[in-house]
Scaffold this active site. Structure first.
Site, PDB file in Angstrom:
ATOM      1  N   CYS A 190       0.855  -1.178   0.000  1.00  0.00           N
ATOM      2  CA  CYS A 190       0.000   0.000   0.000  1.00  0.00           C
ATOM      3  C   CYS A 190       0.894   1.232   0.000  1.00  0.00           C
ATOM      4  CB  CYS A 190      -0.912  -0.029   1.219  1.00  0.00           C
ATOM      5  SG  CYS A 190      -2.159   1.258   1.175  1.00  0.00           S
ATOM      6  N   HIS A 231       1.096   4.016   1.429  1.00  0.00           N
ATOM      7  CA  HIS A 231       1.492   4.746   2.638  1.00  0.00           C
ATOM      8  C   HIS A 231       2.204   3.863   3.664  1.00  0.00           C
ATOM      9  CE1 HIS A 231      -2.658   3.344   3.348  1.00  0.00           C
ATOM     10  NE2 HIS A 231      -2.231   3.127   4.570  1.00  0.00           N
TER      11      HIS A 231
END
Length: 132
Positions: free
Chosen positions: A106, A108
């Protein structure tokens, strides 16, 4: 220049709520779509087909432009070309292609690795060559 606020959507209803809220555009979030459709994080579990289905549902539900998460293009440069073409055919206004290596993480999270500059250039060229 104008700054556009672009809330993220994950299905047709969330996109309609964004449009009803008066926003000029929306973004189909890979993280949100993956969580809503399959209950899994945005780490490569959701498939191209599942994202394409979500994009079609979202784009057909609203009249505002829908920008979309195209993950890494779901493979090499040939897959990027196919992904860009498929997203355009579903009515999505733009696509974001990530430059991460597989398996991806992902956006982040820590520990991400990116592809070489040469591979990134191939992905960009393939995206530009995709017919609409």
């Amino acid at each position: 220049p104008k700054i556009h606020i672009m809330p993220c959507c994950f299905d047709a209803l969330s996109a309609r709520l964004i449009q009803r809220g008066g926003f000029d555009m929306t973004f189909m979030s890979g993280f949100s779509t993956s969580a809503a459709k399959i209950g899994m994080p945005d780490t490569g579990y959701i498939s191209y087909g599942e994202m394409l289905d979500a994009g079609r549902d979202i784009a057909s539900a609203v009249s505002i432009p829908v920008l979309a998460d195209g993950d890494t293009g779901y493979g090499n440069a040939m897959n990027v070309k196919r992904t860009v073409k498929g997203y355009a055919q579903m009515g999505l206004a733009a696509i974001m292609i990530e430059d991460q290596v597989a398996p991806k993480r992902c956006g982040h999270t820590k520990g991400k690795q990116v592809v070489s500059r040469a591979e990134a250039v191939q992905r960009v060229k393939a995206a530009g060559d995709a017919p609409n």
